[in-house]
Write a protein that holds these residues in place. Structure first.
Motif, PDB file in Angstrom:
ATOM      1  N   TRP A   2      -6.167  -6.918  -0.456  1.00 21.33           N
ATOM      2  CA  TRP A   2      -6.616  -5.710   0.237  1.00 21.33           C
ATOM      3  C   TRP A   2      -8.047  -5.388  -0.194  1.00 21.33           C
ATOM      4  CZ3 TRP A   2      -2.081  -6.572  -2.220  1.00 21.33           C
ATOM      5  CH2 TRP A   2      -0.931  -6.628  -1.400  1.00 21.33           C
ATOM      6  N   LEU A  24      -7.827   0.241  -0.994  1.00 22.79           N
ATOM      7  CA  LEU A  24      -7.014   0.639  -2.138  1.00 22.79           C
ATOM      8  C   LEU A  24      -7.505   1.959  -2.716  1.00 22.79           C
ATOM      9  CD1 LEU A  24      -6.663  -2.821  -3.884  1.00 22.79           C
ATOM     10  CD2 LEU A  24      -4.782  -1.477  -2.958  1.00 22.79           C
ATOM     11  N   LEU A  68       0.818  -1.211   0.000  1.00 26.47           N
ATOM     12  CA  LEU A  68       0.000   0.000   0.000  1.00 26.47           C
ATOM     13  C   LEU A  68       0.851   1.261   0.000  1.00 26.47           C
ATOM     14  CD1 LEU A  68      -2.858  -1.023   2.459  1.00 26.47           C
ATOM     15  CD2 LEU A  68      -2.955  -0.919  -0.032  1.00 26.47           C
ATOM     16  N   ARG A  86      -6.226   4.886  -0.692  1.00 29.79           N
ATOM     17  CA  ARG A  86      -4.799   5.161  -0.918  1.00 29.79           C
ATOM     18  C   ARG A  86      -4.580   5.819  -2.278  1.00 29.79           C
ATOM     19  NH1 ARG A  86      -0.687   3.130   2.396  1.00 29.79           N
ATOM     20  NH2 ARG A  86      -1.597   2.462   4.385  1.00 29.79           N
ATOM     21  N   PRO A  90      -4.688  -7.366  -6.834  1.00 24.45           N
ATOM     22  CA  PRO A  90      -5.023  -6.455  -5.732  1.00 24.45           C
ATOM     23  C   PRO A  90      -5.849  -7.085  -4.620  1.00 24.45           C
ATOM     24  CG  PRO A  90      -6.602  -6.164  -7.495  1.00 24.45           C
ATOM     25  CD  PRO A  90      -5.633  -7.247  -7.957  1.00 24.45           C
TER      26      PRO A  90
END
Length: 292
Positions: free
Chosen positions: A40, A45, A18, A48, A37
């Motif tokens: 998470w 995501l 991340l 972020r 991905p």
């Protein structure tokens, strides 16, 4: 000059996944991409990405499995996709379709417009891919992605060094498959590293994919080491100029994904210190108008 996306699965290996998003933003990348991905939550995501001000422009559909744990386990066990393998007799159609549904959910939450659908590794006793099944699976997936405005990509991956037995290894095979599926949102992921190893003649393949309106996304890495693109046998500066010369009628992502292993490895600032190629690309003149 094309825009550049940092591949978070290969760059910044010294950082937690991340944290790589902010590092890519600090180094001047225009976007990010990644392989898987699913470890998470999509919402985490998305937060972020928003904080870093970067879009996610590409990720892979699950190689197998239907949730984070089974996807991670499948990848660790060597699974590399189901599109060419999920035949009715295999009993894996439901798994393939569940994986696509999960990928589409992530793409919607993350506002990612492209998903790479991996083809799979052929069993040693099955040297040829069941073409009708391959086409059927990709049509099914493309028809679910189209109403969401999402493109699906297929990528020839070299079987000499990186992925022996991969079902899709050559550019000509990818173009033929795109034509057979006959869906406008199924496009080519042209990784110039893999292409150089299997087919060579990179400028031709790049221009040919653009002329056929199959070009969906481009990735780069140095050949043969798969390190920074300014080291090795390929003149990427020339190829980036060819990309820059593509006219607006060529519908491709506009991004070049940096999917390489930093030569300095997982040391602090290792990726950052190897970005001379990115700075050189930023300072290079645009392709002349006569070439557009």
């Amino acid at each position: 000059m094309p825009k550049f996306a940092a591949n978070l699965s290969t760059l910044y290996p010294e950082l937690p996944f991340l944290d790589r998003i902010a590092a890519a933003a600090a180094d001047g990348f225009d976007a990010v991409e990644c392989q898987l991905p699913y470890d998470w939550p999509a919402e985490v995501l998305a937060e972020r990405l928003a904080a870093a001000g970067l879009p996610l422009v590409l990720f892979n559909a699950p190689p197998a499995g239907t949730d984070a744990a089974s996807i991670a386990r499948a990848w660790a066990d060597g699974a590399r996709g189901l599109a060419a393998l999920a035949t009715p007799s295999s009993g894996r159609e439901a798994e393939f379709q569940a994986g696509i549904a999960l990928a589409l959910h992530y793409a919607q939450v993350l506002r990612c417009p492209r998903i790479h659908v991996m083809s799979g590794l052929l069993p040693s006793d099955q040297p040829n891919t069941p073409h009708d099944t391959w086409v059927h699976n990709l049509r099914w997936a493309a028809d679910r992605a189209a109403p969401l405005g999402i493109d699906l990509l297929i990528e020839p991956i070299n079987g000499k060094r990186d992925m022996p037995g991969y079902a899709l290894q050559h550019q000509a095979s990818a173009h033929a498959l795109i034509e057979a599926v006959n869906r406008p949102n199924l496009r080519l992921q042209l990784d110039l590293y893999h292409c150089q190893i299997m087919d060579g003649d990179l400028a031709h393949h790049l221009q040919h994919a653009a002329a056929r309106n199959h070009l969906g996304h481009v990735q780069i890495a140095g050949v043969p080491s798969r390190h920074e693109p300014d080291v090795g046998e390929v003149n990427f500066a020339h190829l980036l100029q060819l990309l820059d010369a593509l006219g607006p009628e060529v519908r491709w992502s506009g991004y070049v994904g940096a999917e390489y292993r930093p030569a300095r490895g997982a040391v602090p600032q290792g990726t950052h210190d190897g970005l001379g190629w990115l700075r050189a690309a930023r300072s290079a003149p645009s392709a002349p108008l006569a070439a557009r």
